[in-house]
Design a protein around this motif. Structure first.
Motif, mmCIF file in Angstrom:
data_model
loop_
_atom_site.group_PDB
_atom_site.id
_atom_site.type_symbol
_atom_site.label_atom_id
_atom_site.label_comp_id
_atom_site.label_asym_id
_atom_site.label_seq_id
_atom_site.Cartn_x
_atom_site.Cartn_y
_atom_site.Cartn_z
ATOM 1 N N MET A 35 0.809 -1.179 0.000
ATOM 2 C CA MET A 35 0.000 0.000 0.000
ATOM 3 C C MET A 35 0.865 1.261 0.000
ATOM 4 S SD MET A 35 -2.990 -0.530 -0.390
ATOM 5 C CE MET A 35 -4.397 -1.476 -0.244
ATOM 6 N N GLN A 36 1.972 1.199 0.689
ATOM 7 C CA GLN A 36 2.848 2.365 0.710
ATOM 8 C C GLN A 36 3.413 2.645 -0.672
ATOM 9 O OE1 GLN A 36 5.520 1.265 3.841
ATOM 10 N NE2 GLN A 36 4.224 2.159 5.420
ATOM 11 N N LYS A 37 3.759 1.605 -1.410
ATOM 12 C CA LYS A 37 4.286 1.782 -2.762
ATOM 13 C C LYS A 37 3.213 2.371 -3.674
ATOM 14 C CE LYS A 37 6.544 -0.679 -6.525
ATOM 15 N NZ LYS A 37 7.032 -1.975 -6.997
ATOM 16 N N ALA A 38 1.986 1.875 -3.570
ATOM 17 C CA ALA A 38 0.877 2.405 -4.373
ATOM 18 C C ALA A 38 0.631 3.869 -4.033
ATOM 19 C CB ALA A 38 -0.386 1.582 -4.156
ATOM 20 N N ALA A 39 0.712 4.209 -2.755
ATOM 21 C CA ALA A 39 0.505 5.592 -2.339
ATOM 22 C C ALA A 39 1.620 6.494 -2.865
ATOM 23 C CB ALA A 39 0.432 5.677 -0.816
ATOM 24 N N ALA A 40 2.842 6.022 -2.797
ATOM 25 C CA ALA A 40 3.969 6.823 -3.285
ATOM 26 C C ALA A 40 3.871 7.044 -4.791
ATOM 27 C CB ALA A 40 5.285 6.137 -2.940
ATOM 28 N N THR A 41 3.461 6.013 -5.518
ATOM 29 C CA THR A 41 3.330 6.121 -6.968
ATOM 30 C C THR A 41 2.237 7.097 -7.360
ATOM 31 O OG1 THR A 41 4.094 3.853 -7.232
ATOM 32 C CG2 THR A 41 2.902 4.799 -9.086
ATOM 33 N N SER A 42 1.117 7.070 -6.616
ATOM 34 C CA SER A 42 -0.015 7.931 -6.965
ATOM 35 C C SER A 42 0.034 9.291 -6.287
ATOM 36 C CB SER A 42 -1.328 7.232 -6.612
ATOM 37 O OG SER A 42 -1.450 7.086 -5.208
ATOM 38 N N GLY A 43 0.949 9.473 -5.348
ATOM 39 C CA GLY A 43 1.062 10.747 -4.647
ATOM 40 C C GLY A 43 -0.052 10.965 -3.636
ATOM 41 N N THR A 44 -0.608 9.885 -3.107
ATOM 42 C CA THR A 44 -1.679 9.985 -2.112
ATOM 43 C C THR A 44 -1.206 9.393 -0.790
ATOM 44 O OG1 THR A 44 -2.581 7.836 -2.758
ATOM 45 C CG2 THR A 44 -3.476 9.769 -3.885
ATOM 46 N N ALA A 45 -2.039 9.545 0.235
ATOM 47 C CA ALA A 45 -1.717 8.985 1.548
ATOM 48 C C ALA A 45 -1.870 7.468 1.523
ATOM 49 C CB ALA A 45 -2.650 9.573 2.604
ATOM 50 N N ALA A 46 -1.035 6.781 2.281
ATOM 51 C CA ALA A 46 -1.119 5.322 2.376
ATOM 52 C C ALA A 46 -2.442 4.930 3.022
ATOM 53 C CB ALA A 46 0.044 4.781 3.197
ATOM 54 N N LYS A 47 -3.001 3.830 2.570
ATOM 55 C CA LYS A 47 -4.279 3.347 3.081
ATOM 56 C C LYS A 47 -4.058 2.074 3.878
ATOM 57 C CE LYS A 47 -6.588 5.417 -0.798
ATOM 58 N NZ LYS A 47 -7.650 5.323 -1.776
ATOM 59 N N SER A 48 -5.030 1.739 4.694
ATOM 60 C CA SER A 48 -4.946 0.489 5.434
ATOM 61 C C SER A 48 -5.848 -0.548 4.766
ATOM 62 C CB SER A 48 -5.332 0.698 6.895
ATOM 63 O OG SER A 48 -6.663 1.164 6.980
ATOM 64 N N VAL A 49 -5.675 -1.802 5.159
ATOM 65 C CA VAL A 49 -6.433 -2.915 4.589
ATOM 66 C C VAL A 49 -7.196 -3.573 5.723
ATOM 67 C CG1 VAL A 49 -6.261 -5.100 3.351
ATOM 68 C CG2 VAL A 49 -4.620 -3.287 2.876
ATOM 69 N N ASP A 50 -8.527 -3.726 5.557
ATOM 70 C CA ASP A 50 -9.271 -4.393 6.631
ATOM 71 C C ASP A 50 -8.987 -5.895 6.623
ATOM 72 O OD1 ASP A 50 -11.089 -5.756 4.950
ATOM 73 O OD2 ASP A 50 -12.799 -4.525 5.506
ATOM 74 N N ALA A 51 -9.289 -6.545 7.724
ATOM 75 C CA ALA A 51 -8.933 -7.956 7.907
ATOM 76 C C ALA A 51 -9.568 -8.867 6.860
ATOM 77 C CB ALA A 51 -9.324 -8.407 9.311
ATOM 78 N N SER A 52 -10.813 -8.611 6.479
ATOM 79 C CA SER A 52 -11.486 -9.458 5.478
ATOM 80 C C SER A 52 -10.805 -9.350 4.128
ATOM 81 C CB SER A 52 -12.953 -9.062 5.345
ATOM 82 O OG SER A 52 -13.624 -9.251 6.555
ATOM 83 N N ALA A 53 -10.428 -8.139 3.737
ATOM 84 C CA ALA A 53 -9.737 -7.943 2.454
ATOM 85 C C ALA A 53 -8.361 -8.600 2.497
ATOM 86 C CB ALA A 53 -9.616 -6.456 2.131
ATOM 87 N N LEU A 54 -7.684 -8.488 3.610
ATOM 88 C CA LEU A 54 -6.374 -9.119 3.753
ATOM 89 C C LEU A 54 -6.490 -10.637 3.640
ATOM 90 C CD1 LEU A 54 -3.364 -8.816 4.263
ATOM 91 C CD2 LEU A 54 -3.862 -8.827 6.714
ATOM 92 N N THR A 55 -7.529 -11.205 4.229
ATOM 93 C CA THR A 55 -7.756 -12.647 4.127
ATOM 94 C C THR A 55 -7.975 -13.054 2.677
ATOM 95 O OG1 THR A 55 -8.661 -12.756 6.354
ATOM 96 C CG2 THR A 55 -9.264 -14.537 4.866
ATOM 97 N N LYS A 56 -8.773 -12.277 1.939
ATOM 98 C CA LYS A 56 -9.004 -12.575 0.520
ATOM 99 C C LYS A 56 -7.698 -12.485 -0.267
ATOM 100 C CE LYS A 56 -13.403 -13.320 -0.179
ATOM 101 N NZ LYS A 56 -13.904 -14.540 -0.788
ATOM 102 N N LEU A 57 -6.912 -11.449 -0.013
ATOM 103 C CA LEU A 57 -5.643 -11.297 -0.722
ATOM 104 C C LEU A 57 -4.698 -12.458 -0.428
ATOM 105 C CD1 LEU A 57 -5.118 -7.470 -0.194
ATOM 106 C CD2 LEU A 57 -5.476 -8.603 -2.397
ATOM 107 N N CYS A 58 -4.686 -12.909 0.815
ATOM 108 C CA CYS A 58 -3.782 -13.994 1.197
ATOM 109 C C CYS A 58 -4.243 -15.357 0.699
ATOM 110 C CB CYS A 58 -3.624 -14.027 2.710
ATOM 111 S SG CYS A 58 -2.681 -12.634 3.341
ATOM 112 N N SER A 59 -5.550 -15.516 0.501
ATOM 113 C CA SER A 59 -6.049 -16.827 0.083
ATOM 114 C C SER A 59 -6.078 -17.003 -1.431
ATOM 115 C CB SER A 59 -7.445 -17.079 0.662
ATOM 116 O OG SER A 59 -8.373 -16.168 0.144
ATOM 117 N N TYR A 60 -5.916 -15.936 -2.179
ATOM 118 C CA TYR A 60 -5.927 -16.027 -3.637
ATOM 119 C C TYR A 60 -4.620 -16.658 -4.116
ATOM 120 C CZ TYR A 60 -6.870 -14.576 -8.440
ATOM 121 O OH TYR A 60 -7.109 -14.560 -9.796
#
Length: 88
Positions: free
Chosen positions: A1-26
């Protein structure tokens, strides 16, 4: 997320637990590049917190976490590091 924020020039975002679970299980057939693209996309379309709704349809419909663990033939899967994700 920090890399995406740096690339787009925006503030870093957080990831909720459900989204993190989906990302990890894919399975990520495109490996790191596909994961990077998914995170960039989710960051672009989300509010301050990335939720499951911000993920692509493929990742949202992805594998059940238990199935992903059972199908981990190569021993390489994403493992959430909860402390590291809290400040993203």
């Amino acid at each position: 997320m920090q890399k995406a924020a740096a690339t787009s020039g925006t503030a870093a975002k957080s990831v909720d637990a459900s989204a993190l679970t989906k990302l990890c299980s894919y399975r990520w057939p495109g490996n790191v590049r596909e994961l990077e693209n998914e995170v960039t996309r989710a960051a672009a379309f989300s509010g301050p917190v990335v939720t499951v709704a911000d993920l692509s349809p493929q990742v949202r419909a992805g594998a059940d976490p238990a199935a992903a663990l059972a199908d981990d033939r190569d021993g390489i899967r994403l493992r959430p590091r909860w402390n590291a994700w809290s400040g993203l």
